[in-house]
Design an enzyme around this catalytic site. Structure first.
Site, PDB file in Angstrom:
ATOM      1  N   ASN A   1       0.871  -1.177   0.000  1.00  0.00           N
ATOM      2  CA  ASN A   1       0.000   0.000   0.000  1.00  0.00           C
ATOM      3  C   ASN A   1       0.908   1.227   0.000  1.00  0.00           C
ATOM      4  O   ASN A   1       1.524   1.533   1.014  1.00  0.00           O
ATOM      5  CB  ASN A   1      -0.892  -0.047   1.256  1.00  0.00           C
ATOM      6  CG  ASN A   1      -1.721   1.213   1.432  1.00  0.00           C
ATOM      7  OD1 ASN A   1      -1.751   2.083   0.560  1.00  0.00           O
ATOM      8  ND2 ASN A   1      -2.394   1.317   2.579  1.00  0.00           N
ATOM      9  N   TRP A   2       0.981   1.886  -1.137  1.00  0.00           N
ATOM     10  CA  TRP A   2       1.912   3.011  -1.266  1.00  0.00           C
ATOM     11  C   TRP A   2       1.380   4.296  -0.637  1.00  0.00           C
ATOM     12  O   TRP A   2       2.064   5.321  -0.635  1.00  0.00           O
ATOM     13  CB  TRP A   2       2.255   3.242  -2.745  1.00  0.00           C
ATOM     14  CG  TRP A   2       3.038   2.128  -3.378  1.00  0.00           C
ATOM     15  CD1 TRP A   2       3.474   0.977  -2.760  1.00  0.00           C
ATOM     16  CD2 TRP A   2       3.493   2.046  -4.731  1.00  0.00           C
ATOM     17  NE1 TRP A   2       4.165   0.203  -3.653  1.00  0.00           N
ATOM     18  CE2 TRP A   2       4.199   0.825  -4.873  1.00  0.00           C
ATOM     19  CE3 TRP A   2       3.385   2.883  -5.848  1.00  0.00           C
ATOM     20  CZ2 TRP A   2       4.775   0.425  -6.078  1.00  0.00           C
ATOM     21  CZ3 TRP A   2       3.956   2.475  -7.052  1.00  0.00           C
ATOM     22  CH2 TRP A   2       4.647   1.272  -7.167  1.00  0.00           C
ATOM     23  N   LYS A   3       0.140   4.274  -0.170  1.00  0.00           N
ATOM     24  CA  LYS A   3      -0.474   5.437   0.482  1.00  0.00           C
ATOM     25  C   LYS A   3      -0.260   6.695  -0.373  1.00  0.00           C
ATOM     26  O   LYS A   3      -0.255   6.608  -1.599  1.00  0.00           O
ATOM     27  CB  LYS A   3       0.059   5.579   1.913  1.00  0.00           C
ATOM     28  CG  LYS A   3      -0.152   4.277   2.711  1.00  0.00           C
ATOM     29  CD  LYS A   3       0.049   4.407   4.195  1.00  0.00           C
ATOM     30  CE  LYS A   3      -0.199   3.068   4.869  1.00  0.00           C
ATOM     31  NZ  LYS A   3      -0.042   3.106   6.318  1.00  0.00           N
TER      32      LYS A   3
ATOM     33  N   HIS B   1      -9.433   1.015   5.389  1.00  0.00           N
ATOM     34  CA  HIS B   1      -8.112   1.201   6.004  1.00  0.00           C
ATOM     35  C   HIS B   1      -8.257   2.083   7.245  1.00  0.00           C
ATOM     36  O   HIS B   1      -9.092   2.983   7.284  1.00  0.00           O
ATOM     37  CB  HIS B   1      -7.153   1.846   4.996  1.00  0.00           C
ATOM     38  CG  HIS B   1      -5.737   1.795   5.477  1.00  0.00           C
ATOM     39  ND1 HIS B   1      -5.234   2.698   6.381  1.00  0.00           N
ATOM     40  CD2 HIS B   1      -4.739   0.909   5.224  1.00  0.00           C
ATOM     41  CE1 HIS B   1      -3.975   2.373   6.649  1.00  0.00           C
ATOM     42  NE2 HIS B   1      -3.648   1.290   5.964  1.00  0.00           N
TER      43      HIS B   1
ATOM     44  N   GLU C   1      -6.622   4.494   8.266  1.00  0.00           N
ATOM     45  CA  GLU C   1      -6.503   5.936   8.017  1.00  0.00           C
ATOM     46  C   GLU C   1      -7.818   6.494   7.465  1.00  0.00           C
ATOM     47  O   GLU C   1      -8.184   7.633   7.734  1.00  0.00           O
ATOM     48  CB  GLU C   1      -5.312   6.190   7.073  1.00  0.00           C
ATOM     49  CG  GLU C   1      -3.994   5.971   7.821  1.00  0.00           C
ATOM     50  CD  GLU C   1      -2.895   5.294   7.013  1.00  0.00           C
ATOM     51  OE1 GLU C   1      -2.908   5.370   5.779  1.00  0.00           O
ATOM     52  OE2 GLU C   1      -2.005   4.680   7.649  1.00  0.00           O
TER      53      GLU C   1
ATOM     54  N   GLU D   1      -5.025  -5.060  10.678  1.00  0.00           N
ATOM     55  CA  GLU D   1      -3.998  -4.040  10.882  1.00  0.00           C
ATOM     56  C   GLU D   1      -4.263  -3.324  12.207  1.00  0.00           C
ATOM     57  O   GLU D   1      -5.041  -2.356  12.255  1.00  0.00           O
ATOM     58  CB  GLU D   1      -4.033  -3.018   9.740  1.00  0.00           C
ATOM     59  CG  GLU D   1      -3.773  -3.611   8.375  1.00  0.00           C
ATOM     60  CD  GLU D   1      -3.237  -2.564   7.394  1.00  0.00           C
ATOM     61  OE1 GLU D   1      -2.143  -2.792   6.879  1.00  0.00           O
ATOM     62  OE2 GLU D   1      -3.895  -1.537   7.179  1.00  0.00           O
TER      63      GLU D   1
ATOM     64  N   GLY E   1       2.839   2.127  10.906  1.00  0.00           N
ATOM     65  CA  GLY E   1       3.784   3.230  10.750  1.00  0.00           C
ATOM     66  C   GLY E   1       4.533   3.598  12.020  1.00  0.00           C
ATOM     67  O   GLY E   1       5.172   4.641  12.092  1.00  0.00           O
TER      68      GLY E   1
ATOM     69  N   SER F   1       3.771  -2.299  10.350  1.00  0.00           N
ATOM     70  CA  SER F   1       5.227  -2.385  10.516  1.00  0.00           C
ATOM     71  C   SER F   1       5.803  -3.746  10.121  1.00  0.00           C
ATOM     72  O   SER F   1       6.708  -4.252  10.780  1.00  0.00           O
ATOM     73  CB  SER F   1       5.628  -2.004  11.950  1.00  0.00           C
ATOM     74  OG  SER F   1       5.248  -0.664  12.219  1.00  0.00           O
TER      75      SER F   1
ATOM     76  N   GLY G   1       2.973  -1.144   4.340  1.00  0.00           N
ATOM     77  CA  GLY G   1       2.980   0.288   4.042  1.00  0.00           C
ATOM     78  C   GLY G   1       4.401   0.761   3.776  1.00  0.00           C
ATOM     79  O   GLY G   1       4.945   0.586   2.683  1.00  0.00           O
ATOM     80  N   GLY G   2       5.043   1.334   4.783  1.00  0.00           N
ATOM     81  CA  GLY G   2       6.372   1.951   4.639  1.00  0.00           C
ATOM     82  C   GLY G   2       7.380   1.091   3.893  1.00  0.00           C
ATOM     83  O   GLY G   2       8.084   1.581   2.998  1.00  0.00           O
TER      84      GLY G   2
HETATM   85  P1  13P Z   1       3.199   0.254   7.777  1.00  0.00           P
HETATM   86  O1  13P Z   1       3.721  -1.000   7.111  1.00  0.00           O
HETATM   87  O2  13P Z   1       3.909   1.490   7.318  1.00  0.00           O
HETATM   88  O3  13P Z   1       3.103   0.116   9.248  1.00  0.00           O
HETATM   89  O4  13P Z   1       1.694   0.450   7.231  1.00  0.00           O
HETATM   90  C1  13P Z   1       0.811  -0.616   7.280  1.00  0.00           C
HETATM   91  C2  13P Z   1      -0.405  -0.256   6.529  1.00  0.00           C
HETATM   92  O5  13P Z   1      -1.158   0.601   6.931  1.00  0.00           O
HETATM   93  C3  13P Z   1      -0.664  -0.941   5.259  1.00  0.00           C
HETATM   94  O6  13P Z   1      -1.942  -0.679   4.790  1.00  0.00           O
END
Ligand code: 13P
Length: 250
Positions: A10-12, A95, A97, A167, A173, A213, A234-235
């Site tokens: 997920n590149w956000k 998600h 967020e 998640e 993050g 993470s 994510g990251g």
């Molecule tokens: P991180 O891997 O940066 O913690 O993010 C997870 C995430 O929200 C994937 O959708």
């Protein structure tokens, strides 16, 4: 066992078109002999660029959200029809967020889930508790509610196109991963919820990803757990150096 590992990035809200193209091309090269199922979800503005690069490869194209309506007066929203037009196959919905920063509730998420499934998309439905909910002993209650309400009205046929991503919000993050044991406990619980709703076979088949993470050095331990079937990253999905080792964990 009919389940397979599914690793998604997920590149956000990261990357320009050129940066997205560069990463997508590198992943096409690096993952072409990968053994698992793969997906990348760029920002809306970069989907067309990435689509042209990954079309016909073993990497699926994802979007990070969609509107709850097909079309009309919805300023700032993006429709499932527009996503289909770009070759998107999978939509990430619910998600944390979206839930916590943009205040999407279970009813809205459910509406999007049903619309996306009705248009033939695969859906990754994200669930997970806040830290205060975990500390109050409410993990199961929160995850059960988000699962049940997110899937309200989804038929057993359509469930075949649903992936659940657990998640825990406090792990996203933050560098704080759930321990494999803590994550496994929730995954096993969510599988029980699916079994109760849709039966034994569906419970066994559903893919449940872990997100929060995930890094090259913890991916294999997480994936070794019986009920963890993949990762939503994510990251660490923003660089080949970190995403490829996760995608190729063994
Ligand atoms: P991180 O891997 O940066 O913690 O993010 C997870 C995430 O929200 C994937 O959708």
């Amino acid at each position: 066992m009919s389940r397979h590992y599914y690793i998604a990035g997920n590149w956000k809200m990261h990357k320009t078109r050129a940066e997205s193209a560069e990463l997508a091309q590198a992943l096409v090269n690096e993952l072409k002999d990968g053994k698992h199922k793969y997906l990348i979800a760029p920002s809306f503005t970069n989907i067309e660029t990435v689509s042209a690069i990954i079309e016909g490869t073993n990497i699926r194209l994802g979007a990070q959200n969609c509107a709850p309506e097909e079309q009309g007066a919805h300023t700032g929203e993006v429709s499932v029809l527009q996503l289909k037009d770009l070759g998107v196959q999978t939509i990430i919905l619910g998600h944390s967020e979206r839930r916590h920063v943009y205040k999407e509730d279970n009813a809205l998420i459910n509406k999007k889930v049903k619309l996306a499934l009705s248009k033939g998309f695969e859906v990754i439905l994200c669930i997970g508790e806040l830290l205060e909910e975990r500390e109050a002993g409410r993990v199961e209650e929160v995850c059960e509610t988000q699962t049940v309400k997110g899937l309200e009205g989804v038929s057993i046929e359509d469930l075949a196109n649903v992936i659940i991503a657990y998640e825990p919000v406090w792990a996203i993050g933050t560098g704080k991963t759930a321990t494999p044991q803590d994550a496994e406990a929730v995954h096993a619980f969510v599988r029980k919820v699916i079994t109760r709703l849709y039966g034994e076979e569906a419970g066994k088949k559903i893919i449940i990803q872990y997100g929060g993470s995930v890094k090259p050095d913890n991916a294999a331990q997480l994936m070794a757990m019986e009920n963890i079937d993949g990762a939503l990253v994510g990251g660490a999905s923003l660089k080949t150096d970190t995403f490829v080792p996760i995608a190729k964990f063994s």
